[in-house]
Scaffold this motif. Structure first.
Motif, PDB file in Angstrom:
ATOM      1  N   MET A  24     -39.594 -43.321  54.071  1.00 46.68           N
ATOM      2  CA  MET A  24     -40.461 -42.199  54.335  1.00 46.68           C
ATOM      3  C   MET A  24     -41.810 -42.476  53.658  1.00 46.68           C
ATOM      4  SD  MET A  24     -39.868 -38.101  53.643  1.00 46.68           S
ATOM      5  CE  MET A  24     -38.156 -38.167  54.027  1.00 46.68           C
ATOM      6  N   GLN A  25     -42.882 -42.197  54.360  1.00 44.48           N
ATOM      7  CA  GLN A  25     -44.204 -42.471  53.828  1.00 44.48           C
ATOM      8  C   GLN A  25     -44.603 -41.426  52.792  1.00 44.48           C
ATOM      9  OE1 GLN A  25     -46.893 -42.680  57.073  1.00 44.48           O
ATOM     10  NE2 GLN A  25     -46.255 -44.727  57.664  1.00 44.48           N
ATOM     11  N   LEU A  26     -45.495 -41.811  51.922  1.00 46.47           N
ATOM     12  CA  LEU A  26     -45.946 -40.934  50.854  1.00 46.47           C
ATOM     13  C   LEU A  26     -46.636 -39.684  51.395  1.00 46.47           C
ATOM     14  CD1 LEU A  26     -46.031 -40.687  47.818  1.00 46.47           C
ATOM     15  CD2 LEU A  26     -48.211 -41.884  47.842  1.00 46.47           C
ATOM     16  N   GLU A  27     -47.397 -39.841  52.480  1.00 46.76           N
ATOM     17  CA  GLU A  27     -48.077 -38.687  53.079  1.00 46.76           C
ATOM     18  C   GLU A  27     -47.074 -37.658  53.578  1.00 46.76           C
ATOM     19  OE1 GLU A  27     -48.729 -41.853  54.224  1.00 46.76           O
ATOM     20  OE2 GLU A  27     -50.569 -42.207  53.111  1.00 46.76           O
ATOM     21  N   THR A  28     -45.980 -38.118  54.138  1.00 47.02           N
ATOM     22  CA  THR A  28     -44.954 -37.214  54.645  1.00 47.02           C
ATOM     23  C   THR A  28     -44.327 -36.415  53.512  1.00 47.02           C
ATOM     24  OG1 THR A  28     -44.479 -38.831  56.369  1.00 47.02           O
ATOM     25  CG2 THR A  28     -42.867 -37.090  56.041  1.00 47.02           C
ATOM     26  N   ILE A  29     -44.095 -37.054  52.396  1.00 42.79           N
ATOM     27  CA  ILE A  29     -43.522 -36.366  51.241  1.00 42.79           C
ATOM     28  C   ILE A  29     -44.473 -35.277  50.757  1.00 42.79           C
ATOM     29  CG2 ILE A  29     -42.817 -36.655  48.832  1.00 42.79           C
ATOM     30  CD1 ILE A  29     -41.825 -39.461  49.649  1.00 42.79           C
ATOM     31  N   TRP A  30     -45.783 -35.578  50.681  1.00 38.97           N
ATOM     32  CA  TRP A  30     -46.749 -34.584  50.233  1.00 38.97           C
ATOM     33  C   TRP A  30     -46.826 -33.405  51.205  1.00 38.97           C
ATOM     34  CZ3 TRP A  30     -48.045 -34.064  45.537  1.00 38.97           C
ATOM     35  CH2 TRP A  30     -48.178 -35.156  44.693  1.00 38.97           C
ATOM     36  N   ILE A  31     -46.746 -33.683  52.490  1.00 40.11           N
ATOM     37  CA  ILE A  31     -46.773 -32.601  53.482  1.00 40.11           C
ATOM     38  C   ILE A  31     -45.545 -31.718  53.330  1.00 40.11           C
ATOM     39  CG2 ILE A  31     -46.611 -32.117  55.955  1.00 40.11           C
ATOM     40  CD1 ILE A  31     -48.413 -34.583  56.390  1.00 40.11           C
ATOM     41  N   ILE A  32     -44.391 -32.304  53.130  1.00 46.95           N
ATOM     42  CA  ILE A  32     -43.158 -31.526  52.949  1.00 46.95           C
ATOM     43  C   ILE A  32     -43.263 -30.667  51.694  1.00 46.95           C
ATOM     44  CG2 ILE A  32     -40.698 -31.725  52.421  1.00 46.95           C
ATOM     45  CD1 ILE A  32     -40.674 -34.209  54.270  1.00 46.95           C
ATOM     46  N   LEU A  33     -43.763 -31.246  50.602  1.00 48.40           N
ATOM     47  CA  LEU A  33     -43.923 -30.472  49.363  1.00 48.40           C
ATOM     48  C   LEU A  33     -44.926 -29.337  49.537  1.00 48.40           C
ATOM     49  CD1 LEU A  33     -43.887 -33.304  46.683  1.00 48.40           C
ATOM     50  CD2 LEU A  33     -42.091 -31.629  47.160  1.00 48.40           C
ATOM     51  N   ALA A  34     -46.006 -29.573  50.283  1.00 52.48           N
ATOM     52  CA  ALA A  34     -47.007 -28.535  50.534  1.00 52.48           C
ATOM     53  C   ALA A  34     -46.420 -27.398  51.370  1.00 52.48           C
ATOM     54  CB  ALA A  34     -48.221 -29.130  51.221  1.00 52.48           C
ATOM     55  N   VAL A  35     -45.604 -27.728  52.350  1.00 46.41           N
ATOM     56  CA  VAL A  35     -44.970 -26.696  53.174  1.00 46.41           C
ATOM     57  C   VAL A  35     -43.982 -25.879  52.350  1.00 46.41           C
ATOM     58  CG1 VAL A  35     -43.404 -26.337  55.122  1.00 46.41           C
ATOM     59  CG2 VAL A  35     -45.337 -27.910  55.354  1.00 46.41           C
ATOM     60  N   ILE A  36     -43.232 -26.539  51.485  1.00 45.92           N
ATOM     61  CA  ILE A  36     -42.298 -25.823  50.612  1.00 45.92           C
ATOM     62  C   ILE A  36     -43.059 -24.878  49.687  1.00 45.92           C
ATOM     63  CG2 ILE A  36     -40.682 -26.128  48.685  1.00 45.92           C
ATOM     64  CD1 ILE A  36     -39.721 -28.693  50.110  1.00 45.92           C
ATOM     65  N   LEU A  37     -44.165 -25.359  49.111  1.00 48.49           N
ATOM     66  CA  LEU A  37     -44.979 -24.512  48.244  1.00 48.49           C
ATOM     67  C   LEU A  37     -45.544 -23.320  49.010  1.00 48.49           C
ATOM     68  CD1 LEU A  37     -46.324 -24.001  45.498  1.00 48.49           C
ATOM     69  CD2 LEU A  37     -48.219 -25.416  46.286  1.00 48.49           C
ATOM     70  N   LEU A  38     -45.994 -23.548  50.228  1.00 47.52           N
ATOM     71  CA  LEU A  38     -46.539 -22.470  51.049  1.00 47.52           C
ATOM     72  C   LEU A  38     -45.476 -21.414  51.347  1.00 47.52           C
ATOM     73  CD1 LEU A  38     -48.882 -21.307  52.705  1.00 47.52           C
ATOM     74  CD2 LEU A  38     -48.041 -22.668  54.626  1.00 47.52           C
ATOM     75  N   VAL A  39     -44.289 -21.847  51.689  1.00 45.08           N
ATOM     76  CA  VAL A  39     -43.202 -20.901  51.981  1.00 45.08           C
ATOM     77  C   VAL A  39     -42.846 -20.103  50.734  1.00 45.08           C
ATOM     78  CG1 VAL A  39     -40.757 -20.753  52.604  1.00 45.08           C
ATOM     79  CG2 VAL A  39     -42.287 -22.211  53.926  1.00 45.08           C
ATOM     80  N   LEU A  40     -42.767 -20.760  49.591  1.00 47.46           N
ATOM     81  CA  LEU A  40     -42.470 -20.051  48.341  1.00 47.46           C
ATOM     82  C   LEU A  40     -43.579 -19.068  47.983  1.00 47.46           C
ATOM     83  CD1 LEU A  40     -40.961 -22.909  46.157  1.00 47.46           C
ATOM     84  CD2 LEU A  40     -39.767 -20.940  47.104  1.00 47.46           C
ATOM     85  N   GLU A  41     -44.819 -19.445  48.206  1.00 48.87           N
ATOM     86  CA  GLU A  41     -45.945 -18.551  47.940  1.00 48.87           C
ATOM     87  C   GLU A  41     -45.878 -17.308  48.831  1.00 48.87           C
ATOM     88  OE1 GLU A  41     -48.820 -18.455  45.972  1.00 48.87           O
ATOM     89  OE2 GLU A  41     -47.899 -20.030  44.777  1.00 48.87           O
ATOM     90  N   LEU A  42     -45.623 -17.509  50.105  1.00 45.52           N
ATOM     91  CA  LEU A  42     -45.527 -16.370  51.021  1.00 45.52           C
ATOM     92  C   LEU A  42     -44.371 -15.452  50.648  1.00 45.52           C
ATOM     93  CD1 LEU A  42     -46.317 -18.118  54.410  1.00 45.52           C
ATOM     94  CD2 LEU A  42     -47.802 -16.590  53.092  1.00 45.52           C
ATOM     95  N   TRP A  43     -43.253 -16.033  50.230  1.00 48.13           N
ATOM     96  CA  TRP A  43     -42.111 -15.236  49.797  1.00 48.13           C
ATOM     97  C   TRP A  43     -42.467 -14.434  48.543  1.00 48.13           C
ATOM     98  CZ3 TRP A  43     -39.098 -16.002  45.286  1.00 48.13           C
ATOM     99  CH2 TRP A  43     -37.999 -15.162  45.194  1.00 48.13           C
ATOM    100  N   ALA A  44     -43.128 -15.070  47.576  1.00 46.83           N
ATOM    101  CA  ALA A  44     -43.508 -14.389  46.338  1.00 46.83           C
ATOM    102  C   ALA A  44     -44.499 -13.261  46.623  1.00 46.83           C
ATOM    103  CB  ALA A  44     -44.102 -15.388  45.350  1.00 46.83           C
TER     104      ALA A  44
END
Length: 68
Positions: A1-21
């Motif tokens: 898996m490429q490094l960019e893909t990992i950062w995108i996945i982490l950003a999406v997880i952070l966004l979902v957690l932010e919206l939930w909070a």
């Protein structure tokens, strides 16, 4: 898996957690001053705001909800 893909996945997880909070803060029973302060912190300092909110924010209300 490429490094960019990992950062995108982490950003999406952070966004979902932010919206939930943000949703939990808006639905809480606290005053508007408290809600506004948490919303400003969550929006302008996303990662550290989320960590601070998880440590200091919902514990009191969650404990009250478990009792009833």
């Amino acid at each position: 898996m490429q490094l960019e893909t990992i950062w995108i996945i982490l950003a999406v997880i952070l966004l979902v957690l932010e919206l939930w909070a943000i949703n939990v803060v808006l639905r809480s029973t606290g005053g508007w001053e408290t809600k506004g302060l948490w919303l400003v912190i969550l929006i302008f300092v996303p990662l550290f705001g989320l960590i601070a909110w998880a440590m200091f924010g919902p514990k009191r209300e969650m404990a009250d909800q478990r009792k009833s």
